[in-house]
Design a protein around this motif. Structure first.
Motif, short mmCIF file in Angstrom:
data_model
loop_
_atom_site.label_atom_id
_atom_site.label_comp_id
_atom_site.label_asym_id
_atom_site.label_seq_id
_atom_site.Cartn_x
_atom_site.Cartn_y
_atom_site.Cartn_z
N ASP A 76 0.82 -1.21 0.00
CA ASP A 76 0.00 0.00 0.00
C ASP A 76 0.86 1.26 0.00
OD1 ASP A 76 -2.30 -1.53 0.01
OD2 ASP A 76 -2.59 -1.40 2.18
N LEU A 77 1.87 1.29 0.87
CA LEU A 77 2.72 2.48 0.96
C LEU A 77 3.58 2.65 -0.29
CD1 LEU A 77 3.82 2.40 4.72
CD2 LEU A 77 2.15 3.91 3.62
N SER A 78 3.99 1.54 -0.90
CA SER A 78 4.79 1.62 -2.14
C SER A 78 3.96 2.21 -3.27
CB SER A 78 5.30 0.23 -2.54
OG SER A 78 6.16 -0.29 -1.56
N ILE A 79 2.72 1.72 -3.40
CA ILE A 79 1.84 2.24 -4.46
C ILE A 79 1.53 3.72 -4.21
CG2 ILE A 79 -0.43 2.04 -5.56
CD1 ILE A 79 -0.34 -0.95 -4.92
N ALA A 80 1.28 4.06 -2.93
CA ALA A 80 0.99 5.46 -2.59
C ALA A 80 2.18 6.35 -2.93
CB ALA A 80 0.65 5.58 -1.11
N PHE A 81 3.40 5.87 -2.64
CA PHE A 81 4.61 6.65 -2.94
C PHE A 81 4.80 6.81 -4.44
CE2 PHE A 81 9.19 6.77 -3.89
CZ PHE A 81 9.52 7.96 -3.26
N ILE A 82 4.67 5.69 -5.17
CA ILE A 82 4.81 5.74 -6.64
C ILE A 82 3.75 6.67 -7.23
CG2 ILE A 82 4.57 4.38 -8.76
CD1 ILE A 82 5.77 2.01 -7.14
N GLY A 83 2.53 6.57 -6.69
CA GLY A 83 1.44 7.43 -7.17
C GLY A 83 1.74 8.89 -6.92
N LEU A 111 -3.90 14.52 -23.47
CA LEU A 111 -4.56 15.76 -23.86
C LEU A 111 -4.86 16.61 -22.62
CD1 LEU A 111 -7.17 14.43 -26.49
CD2 LEU A 111 -5.11 15.78 -26.98
N PRO A 112 -4.74 17.94 -22.72
CA PRO A 112 -5.05 18.81 -21.57
C PRO A 112 -6.52 18.76 -21.16
CG PRO A 112 -4.59 20.10 -23.55
CD PRO A 112 -4.22 18.69 -23.87
N THR A 113 -7.36 18.22 -22.04
CA THR A 113 -8.79 18.06 -21.72
C THR A 113 -9.11 16.65 -21.22
OG1 THR A 113 -9.17 17.59 -24.06
CG2 THR A 113 -9.61 19.84 -23.31
N VAL A 114 -8.06 15.87 -20.96
CA VAL A 114 -8.25 14.48 -20.47
C VAL A 114 -7.41 14.22 -19.23
CG1 VAL A 114 -7.89 12.04 -21.02
CG2 VAL A 114 -8.85 13.58 -22.75
N LYS A 115 -6.13 14.59 -19.29
CA LYS A 115 -5.19 14.25 -18.21
C LYS A 115 -5.63 14.70 -16.81
CE LYS A 115 -0.75 15.73 -17.82
NZ LYS A 115 0.69 15.83 -18.14
N PRO A 116 -6.21 15.91 -16.66
CA PRO A 116 -6.62 16.33 -15.30
C PRO A 116 -7.61 15.38 -14.63
CG PRO A 116 -6.60 18.21 -16.79
CD PRO A 116 -6.40 17.00 -17.64
N ALA A 117 -8.43 14.69 -15.41
CA ALA A 117 -9.39 13.73 -14.83
C ALA A 117 -8.65 12.55 -14.21
CB ALA A 117 -10.35 13.23 -15.91
N TYR A 118 -7.62 12.08 -14.87
CA TYR A 118 -6.83 10.96 -14.35
C TYR A 118 -5.95 11.41 -13.18
CZ TYR A 118 -8.50 8.04 -18.10
OH TYR A 118 -9.33 7.31 -18.92
N ASN A 119 -5.56 12.67 -13.20
CA ASN A 119 -4.79 13.21 -12.08
C ASN A 119 -5.65 13.26 -10.81
OD1 ASN A 119 -2.13 14.54 -11.43
ND2 ASN A 119 -3.54 16.13 -10.71
N ARG A 120 -6.91 13.67 -10.97
CA ARG A 120 -7.81 13.74 -9.82
C ARG A 120 -8.02 12.36 -9.19
NH1 ARG A 120 -13.35 17.15 -9.92
NH2 ARG A 120 -11.76 18.78 -9.92
N VAL A 121 -8.22 11.36 -10.03
CA VAL A 121 -8.42 9.99 -9.53
C VAL A 121 -7.14 9.46 -8.88
CG1 VAL A 121 -8.90 7.61 -10.23
CG2 VAL A 121 -10.28 9.48 -11.14
N ALA A 122 -5.99 9.81 -9.44
CA ALA A 122 -4.72 9.39 -8.85
C ALA A 122 -4.56 9.95 -7.44
CB ALA A 122 -3.55 9.84 -9.73
N TRP A 125 -6.65 7.92 -4.94
CA TRP A 125 -6.05 6.62 -4.59
C TRP A 125 -4.82 6.78 -3.70
CZ3 TRP A 125 -7.95 1.90 -4.72
CH2 TRP A 125 -9.07 1.67 -5.53
N VAL A 126 -4.03 7.82 -3.97
CA VAL A 126 -2.83 8.06 -3.14
C VAL A 126 -3.24 8.38 -1.70
CG1 VAL A 126 -0.96 9.71 -2.72
CG2 VAL A 126 -1.28 8.75 -5.00
N ILE A 127 -4.29 9.19 -1.54
CA ILE A 127 -4.77 9.52 -0.20
C ILE A 127 -5.28 8.26 0.50
CG2 ILE A 127 -6.59 10.72 1.09
CD1 ILE A 127 -6.36 12.98 -0.99
#
Length: 199
Positions: A76-83, A111-122, A125-127
């Motif tokens: 869990d901590l490894s994935i959180a760190f990598i994330g 794309l700048p109209t796509v990447k922010p959505a994946y950033n939010r989900v990342a 999961w990190v939290i």
């Protein structure tokens, strides 16, 4: 001649650890059998069993039930760190996990109209994984609390978070008004309908 008995607390811990090992051994056998009956890929059944056996071995070597939770904490901590690193580098790991399963073009994800959505989900999961791993480190000497944390963040909880993150990501994609994967592949000019299904 007096024979000294170990302290009761030591016996209780040893007994509790032994109970954990036995229950987990039964669980391993049942899980493996269940996956075979479901006709899951044998490699996934094998990985699940192998992971549990490694956890049991660590617990046995340590002589405490807490050792059983160590592989999961490290994971869990490894994935959180990598994330976290992937977010800082502006290459959210959720892009690559989605790309692995979906096989969508990498260029679409960036794309700048796509990447922010994946950033939010990342970030979500990190939290989640960071808090989960941090709490387990904090209470590592208390197997009972570790068991509660593990139950509270079990597969069902992870599944719920997957569904929640799916809808959060999809809603963010719609708000960004970017092209869908198919529109991107077909070079469809704007205005776009956007991604309606799949994330």
């Amino acid at each position: 001649l007096m024979i000294r008995r170990p302290p009761r607390s030591t016996l209780d811990r040893s007994s509790a650890a032994s109970d954990v090992y036995k229950r987990q051994a039964v669980l391993v056998a049942l899980t493996f059998g269940y996956r075979l009956v479901k006709k899951d890929e044998i490699k996934f059944a094998f990985y699940g069993v192998l992971g549990t056996l490694v956890a049991l071995l660590i617990a046995q070597i340590q002589g405490t039930a807490s050792g059983f939770f160590l592989p999961g904490i490290i994971r869990d901590l490894s994935i959180a760190f990598i994330g976290l690193v992937s977010i800082v580098l502006r290459k959210p790991f959720t892009i690559y996990s989605s790309m692995y399963f979906r096989k969508w073009p990498r260029e679409w994800y960036l794309l700048p109209t796509v990447k922010p959505a994946y950033n939010r989900v990342a970030i979500l999961w990190v939290i989640f994984l960071g808090v989960k791993g941090g709490l387990q480190v904090l209470f590592f000497d208390n197997p009972e609390v570790l068991a509660v944390i593990k139950l509270a963040t079990s597969n069902q909880t992870t599944l719920i978070l997957l569904v929640v993150s799916y809808f959060i990501g999809l809603n963010k994609l719609k708000a960004l008004h970017g092209p869908s994967v198919e529109e991107f592949k077909n070079n469809t000019p704007p205005p776009w309908k956007g991604q309606q299904r799949g994330f």
